[in-house]
Write a protein that holds these residues in place. Sequence first.
Motif, PDB file in Angstrom:
ATOM      1  N   ILE A  75       0.845  -1.201   0.000  1.00 51.43           N
ATOM      2  CA  ILE A  75       0.000   0.000   0.000  1.00 51.43           C
ATOM      3  C   ILE A  75       0.877   1.246   0.000  1.00 51.43           C
ATOM      4  O   ILE A  75       0.566   2.242  -0.670  1.00 51.43           O
ATOM      5  CB  ILE A  75      -0.962  -0.012   1.200  1.00 51.43           C
ATOM      6  N   ASP A  76       1.984   1.186   0.750  1.00 50.16           N
ATOM      7  CA  ASP A  76       2.937   2.301   0.721  1.00 50.16           C
ATOM      8  C   ASP A  76       3.357   2.601  -0.711  1.00 50.16           C
ATOM      9  O   ASP A  76       3.409   3.755  -1.144  1.00 50.16           O
ATOM     10  CB  ASP A  76       4.179   1.974   1.558  1.00 50.16           C
ATOM     11  N   ARG A  77       3.675   1.534  -1.457  1.00 47.61           N
ATOM     12  CA  ARG A  77       4.125   1.716  -2.836  1.00 47.61           C
ATOM     13  C   ARG A  77       3.028   2.315  -3.706  1.00 47.61           C
ATOM     14  O   ARG A  77       3.297   3.188  -4.538  1.00 47.61           O
ATOM     15  CB  ARG A  77       4.578   0.376  -3.424  1.00 47.61           C
ATOM     16  N   LEU A  78       1.811   1.854  -3.515  1.00 47.58           N
ATOM     17  CA  LEU A  78       0.716   2.372  -4.326  1.00 47.58           C
ATOM     18  C   LEU A  78       0.427   3.822  -3.962  1.00 47.58           C
ATOM     19  O   LEU A  78       0.101   4.639  -4.829  1.00 47.58           O
ATOM     20  CB  LEU A  78      -0.536   1.509  -4.157  1.00 47.58           C
ATOM     21  N   GLU A  79       0.546   4.163  -2.671  1.00 47.86           N
ATOM     22  CA  GLU A  79       0.365   5.553  -2.262  1.00 47.86           C
ATOM     23  C   GLU A  79       1.413   6.448  -2.909  1.00 47.86           C
ATOM     24  O   GLU A  79       1.121   7.557  -3.357  1.00 47.86           O
ATOM     25  CB  GLU A  79       0.443   5.670  -0.738  1.00 47.86           C
ATOM     26  N   VAL A  80       2.645   5.951  -2.968  1.00 48.44           N
ATOM     27  CA  VAL A  80       3.711   6.718  -3.608  1.00 48.44           C
ATOM     28  C   VAL A  80       3.397   6.919  -5.089  1.00 48.44           C
ATOM     29  O   VAL A  80       3.637   7.994  -5.650  1.00 48.44           O
ATOM     30  CB  VAL A  80       5.070   6.020  -3.428  1.00 48.44           C
ATOM     31  N   ALA A  81       2.847   5.892  -5.727  1.00 46.62           N
ATOM     32  CA  ALA A  81       2.494   6.005  -7.147  1.00 46.62           C
ATOM     33  C   ALA A  81       1.488   7.126  -7.378  1.00 46.62           C
ATOM     34  O   ALA A  81       1.490   7.767  -8.436  1.00 46.62           O
ATOM     35  CB  ALA A  81       1.938   4.686  -7.665  1.00 46.62           C
ATOM     36  N   THR A  82       0.630   7.394  -6.387  1.00 44.61           N
ATOM     37  CA  THR A  82      -0.346   8.474  -6.545  1.00 44.61           C
ATOM     38  C   THR A  82       0.322   9.847  -6.490  1.00 44.61           C
ATOM     39  O   THR A  82      -0.292  10.842  -6.877  1.00 44.61           O
ATOM     40  CB  THR A  82      -1.438   8.401  -5.456  1.00 44.61           C
ATOM     41  N   LEU A  83       1.579   9.895  -5.995  1.00 40.13           N
ATOM     42  CA  LEU A  83       2.296  11.165  -5.937  1.00 40.13           C
ATOM     43  C   LEU A  83       2.910  11.529  -7.279  1.00 40.13           C
ATOM     44  O   LEU A  83       3.379  12.659  -7.463  1.00 40.13           O
ATOM     45  CB  LEU A  83       3.416  11.092  -4.887  1.00 40.13           C
ATOM     46  N   LEU A  84       2.946  10.574  -8.207  1.00 41.59           N
ATOM     47  CA  LEU A  84       3.595  10.793  -9.488  1.00 41.59           C
ATOM     48  C   LEU A  84       2.593  11.409 -10.465  1.00 41.59           C
ATOM     49  O   LEU A  84       1.672  10.744 -10.910  1.00 41.59           O
ATOM     50  CB  LEU A  84       4.130   9.468 -10.031  1.00 41.59           C
ATOM     51  N   SER A  85       2.813  12.660 -10.780  1.00 39.79           N
ATOM     52  CA  SER A  85       1.875  13.359 -11.652  1.00 39.79           C
ATOM     53  C   SER A  85       2.571  13.990 -12.846  1.00 39.79           C
ATOM     54  O   SER A  85       1.940  14.713 -13.615  1.00 39.79           O
ATOM     55  CB  SER A  85       1.130  14.448 -10.859  1.00 39.79           C
ATOM     56  N   GLY A  86       3.864  13.732 -12.994  1.00 41.57           N
ATOM     57  CA  GLY A  86       4.601  14.314 -14.107  1.00 41.57           C
ATOM     58  C   GLY A  86       4.203  13.699 -15.430  1.00 41.57           C
ATOM     59  O   GLY A  86       3.690  12.575 -15.498  1.00 41.57           O
ATOM     60  N   GLU A  87       4.480  14.435 -16.514  1.00 41.09           N
ATOM     61  CA  GLU A  87       4.066  14.008 -17.845  1.00 41.09           C
ATOM     62  C   GLU A  87       4.629  12.643 -18.211  1.00 41.09           C
ATOM     63  O   GLU A  87       3.964  11.837 -18.854  1.00 41.09           O
ATOM     64  CB  GLU A  87       4.531  15.051 -18.869  1.00 41.09           C
ATOM     65  N   HIS A  88       5.867  12.358 -17.788  1.00 39.86           N
ATOM     66  CA  HIS A  88       6.529  11.129 -18.207  1.00 39.86           C
ATOM     67  C   HIS A  88       6.844  10.194 -17.035  1.00 39.86           C
ATOM     68  O   HIS A  88       7.666   9.283 -17.178  1.00 39.86           O
ATOM     69  CB  HIS A  88       7.824  11.467 -18.954  1.00 39.86           C
ATOM     70  N   ASP A  89       6.195  10.418 -15.882  1.00 43.43           N
ATOM     71  CA  ASP A  89       6.514   9.613 -14.700  1.00 43.43           C
ATOM     72  C   ASP A  89       6.285   8.124 -14.927  1.00 43.43           C
ATOM     73  O   ASP A  89       6.964   7.291 -14.326  1.00 43.43           O
ATOM     74  CB  ASP A  89       5.692  10.082 -13.496  1.00 43.43           C
ATOM     75  N   ALA A  90       5.337   7.765 -15.768  1.00 43.37           N
ATOM     76  CA  ALA A  90       5.034   6.350 -15.993  1.00 43.37           C
ATOM     77  C   ALA A  90       6.032   5.676 -16.933  1.00 43.37           C
ATOM     78  O   ALA A  90       6.001   4.457 -17.102  1.00 43.37           O
ATOM     79  CB  ALA A  90       3.623   6.199 -16.555  1.00 43.37           C
ATOM     80  N   SER A  91       6.929   6.464 -17.533  1.00 45.29           N
ATOM     81  CA  SER A  91       7.867   5.924 -18.526  1.00 45.29           C
ATOM     82  C   SER A  91       8.976   5.112 -17.872  1.00 45.29           C
ATOM     83  O   SER A  91       9.210   5.192 -16.661  1.00 45.29           O
ATOM     84  CB  SER A  91       8.502   7.068 -19.331  1.00 45.29           C
ATOM     85  N   ASP A  92       9.662   4.319 -18.703  1.00 44.39           N
ATOM     86  CA  ASP A  92      10.899   3.692 -18.269  1.00 44.39           C
ATOM     87  C   ASP A  92      11.961   4.779 -18.119  1.00 44.39           C
ATOM     88  O   ASP A  92      11.778   5.913 -18.561  1.00 44.39           O
ATOM     89  CB  ASP A  92      11.354   2.641 -19.284  1.00 44.39           C
ATOM     90  N   ALA A  93      13.079   4.428 -17.503  1.00 44.00           N
ATOM     91  CA  ALA A  93      14.099   5.429 -17.190  1.00 44.00           C
ATOM     92  C   ALA A  93      15.448   5.056 -17.790  1.00 44.00           C
ATOM     93  O   ALA A  93      15.803   3.874 -17.877  1.00 44.00           O
ATOM     94  CB  ALA A  93      14.245   5.595 -15.681  1.00 44.00           C
ATOM     95  N   ILE A  94      16.197   6.078 -18.170  1.00 43.95           N
ATOM     96  CA  ILE A  94      17.602   5.920 -18.527  1.00 43.95           C
ATOM     97  C   ILE A  94      18.409   6.585 -17.422  1.00 43.95           C
ATOM     98  O   ILE A  94      18.236   7.773 -17.136  1.00 43.95           O
ATOM     99  CB  ILE A  94      17.935   6.559 -19.876  1.00 43.95           C
TER     100      ILE A  94
END
Length: 373
Positions: free
Chosen positions: A108-127
């Motif tokens: 649940i902690d992890r899912l709560e943190v996911a709700t904090l991500l509101s940036g345009e590309h937050d869901a993308s993979d990372a380099i």
Amino acid sequence: MADNHADALEAQRARVEHIRGYLDIEAKRQLLEDLEGRAADPTLWDDPDAAREVTTELSRVRDDLERHDTLSERLDDLEVLNELAQEMDDEDSAAEVARGLTSMARDIDRLEVATLLSGEHDASDAIVSIQAGEGGVDAMDWSEMLQRMYLRWATNRGFSAEVYDNSWGEEAGLKSTTFAVSGPDAYGLLSAEHGVHRLVRISPFDGNARRQTSFAMVDVVPLLPEVDQQVEVPDEDIRVDVYRSSGPGGQSVNTTDSAVRITHIPTGIVVSCQNEKSQHQNRAAAMRVLTAKLDELERQKRQEELDELRGGRQKVGFGSQIRSYVLHPYQMVKDLRTEHEVGNPDAVLDGSDLDEFIEAELRRRAEERARDD
């Protein structure tokens, strides 16, 4: 009498319901139905770019719903098990509920943190790129330690990682490294790690066992699908060099000149890739990294223009580390942005306790956005 975990279960239920409202789960179910209908349209792929947008959004919505629904179902099961434990006075079942609650609280902690991500590309993979800074061979060793930390963190979360390039130091460690991390919200999470990381320890490379301070720069950009990439790179703007891949100490790991280094002449950005088997594959991977970095550079320029209109903003660079890892004379990891600290550096460097630093920074950003709004 078996322990009754009803209060703890009720508290977790409240958290799940809060997330349900924040994510607007019912609206997402409607959106899923719409996206599935569009994905099933046989004419969708007549426009490949639009099709990729639909399938990407479909995957993200499904992932959000699956994470929420899985937690809700697990909570239902634990509530039933707790009732049975009370009726049967079954201590083993009560203990199982306690273990389930511990695991569930973490998820649940992890899912709560996911709700904090509101940036345009937050869901993308990372380099992720790591560059050794001040500190000589210790800084190169520090860069390799950071690479290992992030790769282990990725494994712990069930993410996948692919190393594009390692530039090894002559004596030890890495001068630089670039790798991709793929998984839900990988960029949004790892963006919290962007900045200078400082290590203080007794140097294993100093015969007099003196204390050494080392620095490494961690750079994180989103790995965008081709459909989302905004920057086109003309051939005349790049220089491509090929060379033979090598491992630590110069040991050859390839018998052909298949590694590729691409220099973007206007900006001076240099990217390399040597992990693929062919020069063609390495060039394609290097171009993906270069395009991602140029996209990020354009976003930074736009942000700087906005910041200038607002009166400017302090930028993070070398000499202003975001986090210190102290192994001597005491044990501590402290983030200078959030003031979050722990006394077990080994657990952080092993990737196990890195999440709490990421989460603290994401919460700090969310609070900052709320103040600005």
